[in-house]
Enzyme design. Structure first.
Site, PDB file in Angstrom:
ATOM      1  N   PRO A  95     -52.891  22.773 119.773  1.00  0.00           N
ATOM      2  CA  PRO A  95     -52.463  23.280 121.077  1.00  0.00           C
ATOM      3  C   PRO A  95     -53.636  23.241 122.048  1.00  0.00           C
ATOM      4  O   PRO A  95     -54.775  23.486 121.671  1.00  0.00           O
ATOM      5  CB  PRO A  95     -52.028  24.716 120.787  1.00  0.00           C
ATOM      6  CG  PRO A  95     -52.567  25.054 119.453  1.00  0.00           C
ATOM      7  CD  PRO A  95     -52.842  23.781 118.721  1.00  0.00           C
ATOM      8  N   GLU A  96     -53.353  22.907 123.290  1.00  0.00           N
ATOM      9  CA  GLU A  96     -54.393  22.849 124.315  1.00  0.00           C
ATOM     10  C   GLU A  96     -54.199  24.031 125.268  1.00  0.00           C
ATOM     11  O   GLU A  96     -53.379  24.907 125.020  1.00  0.00           O
ATOM     12  CB  GLU A  96     -54.334  21.484 125.019  1.00  0.00           C
ATOM     13  CG  GLU A  96     -54.459  20.332 124.007  1.00  0.00           C
ATOM     14  CD  GLU A  96     -54.420  18.937 124.625  1.00  0.00           C
ATOM     15  OE1 GLU A  96     -54.847  18.778 125.783  1.00  0.00           O
ATOM     16  OE2 GLU A  96     -53.955  18.008 123.942  1.00  0.00           O
TER      17      GLU A  96
END
Ligand SMILES: [Zn+2]
Length: 287
Positions: A2-3
Site C-alpha cells: 500500500p502507498e
C-alpha cells in the site's frame, strides 16, 4: 505494498473509530505478526490492556497508533495487512491475527494479514514520531512538506528519477504504482538521471505524484487483488483511473501508443514509449 493514499485511507478510518477508546483486552492469535515486538506476544498483550488510543498518525506509508501514555503501536501493513472494525461476536475473517476489545464495547478492532509480511509492535515513546520512522522523509500530504527542499535533494542525487521517487528518505509515500503514474503525467522516462533535471522538472514530477495521490485518496486508494481495503473491508476504486500502471498493451490516454511494461529495479515499470522517451546518453554517464 500500500502507498500513501491507501495508508491514509486506513488512518482516517481508524481516526474516526478508535481515537479516545480504552483497550480492555488484546488477543494475539498468531505470533508471526508480532515478530518485531521482541519482548513477545504476552508482553504486547499485557502492555496494551487498559491503554487508550490517541488519534492515529502517519508519515508516508508508515502508520502508528499513539497511546495516551506516550507509547505507540507501530503498524506495518506489509503486502496484505488490514485493520477491520467488527463487533465482538462477528465471525473471524480468514487470516485474523490480532483482536482488540474495547472497554466501551463494539466495534472491536482486528488486524488481518494473509501473507504476514506486516505486523504490529510497541514503540516506546513513539506517540509523536516513533524512532523507527524518524529517518523517513515527510510526505507530500504533510503540511510541513518542503517542496523546494525535496527538489534540491533530488537534484543532488546521482540516480534515476524513479529510484529517487521510491526513496522514502527523499520523499515518502510514493511506491511503484504512483511513481509510474507521476512519471507518465510529467512525460518523463523512469531512467532519467536526476542530475540532468532542471528545478522545474524535478518540482513537476513531485507535484504530479502529489496530484495523482490526492486523486487516489478521494477514491479510497488503489486495490489490486483486493488486499488493500479500508476498515470496513471495502476496496478503493482508483484502479480505473490509472493511466499506465497495469495497462500493458493498452493505448496511452494521451497519444494512443500502446503502453509498455519493462523491468526496472526488480519490478515492472509502465510507460508510454512516445510520451516518455528514453533519456539520451549523458556525457560521462558511461564511465
Ligand atoms: Zn503517450
Amino acid at each position: 505494498m500500500p502507498e500513501l493514499p491507501e495508508v491514509e485511507t486506513v488512518r482516517r478510518g481508524l481516526a474516526a473509530t478508535i481515537t479516545g477508546r480504552r483497550i480492555s483486552q488484546v488477543e494475539v492469535l498468531h505470533p508471526r505478526p508480532l515478530r518485531r515486538h521482541l519482548a513477545g506476544v504476552t508482553d504486547f498483550q499485557d502492555r496494551l490492556a487498559g491503554q487508550t488510543f490517541g488519534e492515529p498518525r502517519r508519515r508516508g506509508k508508515y502508520l502508528w497508533l499513539p497511546l495516551a501514555d506516550g507509547d505507540a503501536v507501530l503498524a506495518h501493513l506489509g503486502m496484505s495487512g488490514q485493520f477491520r472494525l467488527e463487533p465482538a461476536d462477528a465471525p473471524l475473517a480468514p487470516n485474523t491475527r490480532v483482536l482488540f476489545t474495547f472497554a466501551d464495547g463494539d466495534p472491536g478492532l482486528r488486524f488481518v494479514d494473509q501473507r504476514m509480511f506486516g505486523g504490529l509492535s510497541l514503540s516506546p515513546g513513539g506517540a509523536e514520531l516513533p524512532p523507527e520512522v524518524t529517518h523517513i522523509g515527510r510526505d507530500p500530504f504533510d503540511p510541513e512538506f518542503d517542496l523546494a527542499g525535496a527538489v534540491a535533494r533530488l537534484r543532488l542525487r546521482n540516480t534515476a528519477i524513479k529510484r529517487a521517487l521510491l526513496d522514502q528518505q527523499l520523499v515518502s509515500g510514493i511506491g511503484n504504482i504512483y511513481a509510474d503514474e507521476a512519471l507518465w503525467a510529467a512525460r518523463m522516462h523512469y531512467a532519467r538521471p536526476t542530475r540532468t533535471m532542471s528545478r522545474a522538472q524535478a518540482a513537476g514530477v513531485i507535484t504530479a505524484a502529489t496530484t495523482v495521490m490526492r486523486g487516489a485518496l478521494v477514491d479510497g486508494g488503489t486495490s489490486f487483488d483486493a488486499l488493500y481495503v479500508d476498515i470496513n473491508g471495502s476496496s478503493g476504486y482508483f484502479d480505473r483511473s490509472l493511466a499506465v500502471y497495469g495497462r500493458e498493451g493498452q493505448p496511452c490516454l494521451r497519444c494512443g501508443t500502446p503502453i509498455r511494461r519493462e523491468p526496472f529495479m526488480n519490478r515492472s515499470s509502465y510507460r508510454c514509449p512516445r510520451c516518455q522517451r528514453a533519456p539520451r546518453r549523458v556525457h560521462g554517464q558511461a564511465r
